[in-house]
Scaffold this active site. Sequence first.
Site, mmCIF file in Angstrom:
data_model
loop_
_atom_site.group_PDB
_atom_site.id
_atom_site.type_symbol
_atom_site.label_atom_id
_atom_site.label_comp_id
_atom_site.label_asym_id
_atom_site.label_seq_id
_atom_site.Cartn_x
_atom_site.Cartn_y
_atom_site.Cartn_z
ATOM 1 C CG HIS A 36 37.931 13.210 -9.744
ATOM 2 N ND1 HIS A 36 38.290 14.126 -8.853
ATOM 3 C CD2 HIS A 36 37.618 11.976 -8.816
ATOM 4 C CE1 HIS A 36 38.189 13.801 -7.702
ATOM 5 N NE2 HIS A 36 37.887 12.704 -7.351
ATOM 6 C CB VAL A 54 39.201 15.512 -16.200
ATOM 7 C CG1 VAL A 54 38.516 15.082 -14.854
ATOM 8 C CG2 VAL A 54 38.737 17.073 -16.204
#
Length: 224
Positions: free
Chosen positions: A105, A89
Amino acid sequence: MKKHIVVLTGAGMSAESGIKTFRDENGLWEGHDVMQVATPEGFQANPELVLEFYNQRRKQLFEVEPNAAHKAISELEKQYDVSIITQNVDDLHERAGSTKVIHLHGELLKVRSTYDEDDIIDWSTDLKIGDTCAKGYQLRPHIVWFGEAVPMINTAMSICQTADILLIIGTSMQVYPAAGLRHYIPSNTHTYYIDPKPNINNNPNLTVIPENATIGMKKLLEFL
């Protein structure tokens, strides 16, 4: 026409930049139970804790830099068409210069409306209770939590179907649906797997490089 390299990256990719891997062996993430800080139920139960948790992760991003492996992947764009599909991320691939990055994600530097998941906003400061979207709904981290759908998975599958070469770096390939992506590559595509603890079934189209990301990428360039 340039060959298409698809790169799947996980936590081990960013570990050498100083970003902690997602969770340690006792299931905690930065000292927190994952279910408290990475589920919709956790957010509902204690939104302040969850927002502060991601505020700290976001701050950490500004203290780290892309490592040599991130830079080596971006250099591949000079000779290849490179698509990165990451479970991370952070924005280290982008900061290293890679231009085509899919975040399965979510992204720490984005937030989204709790009312409309497609209402996504760039965000680099702390996110607090009372920060709302244009329609007045609370904003939340743009992170795919456990139990939530992975919006980019179909895009990632399509990208894998056109791979001439697949690189897998710093991921155990145990977390689904990301782990299933390698099954979408064409049968004759060669796979290079870089991980200090490789956990993958051997096959004739697989080269395993049992190293961390930076050393592994250096060795990989000798193969390509």
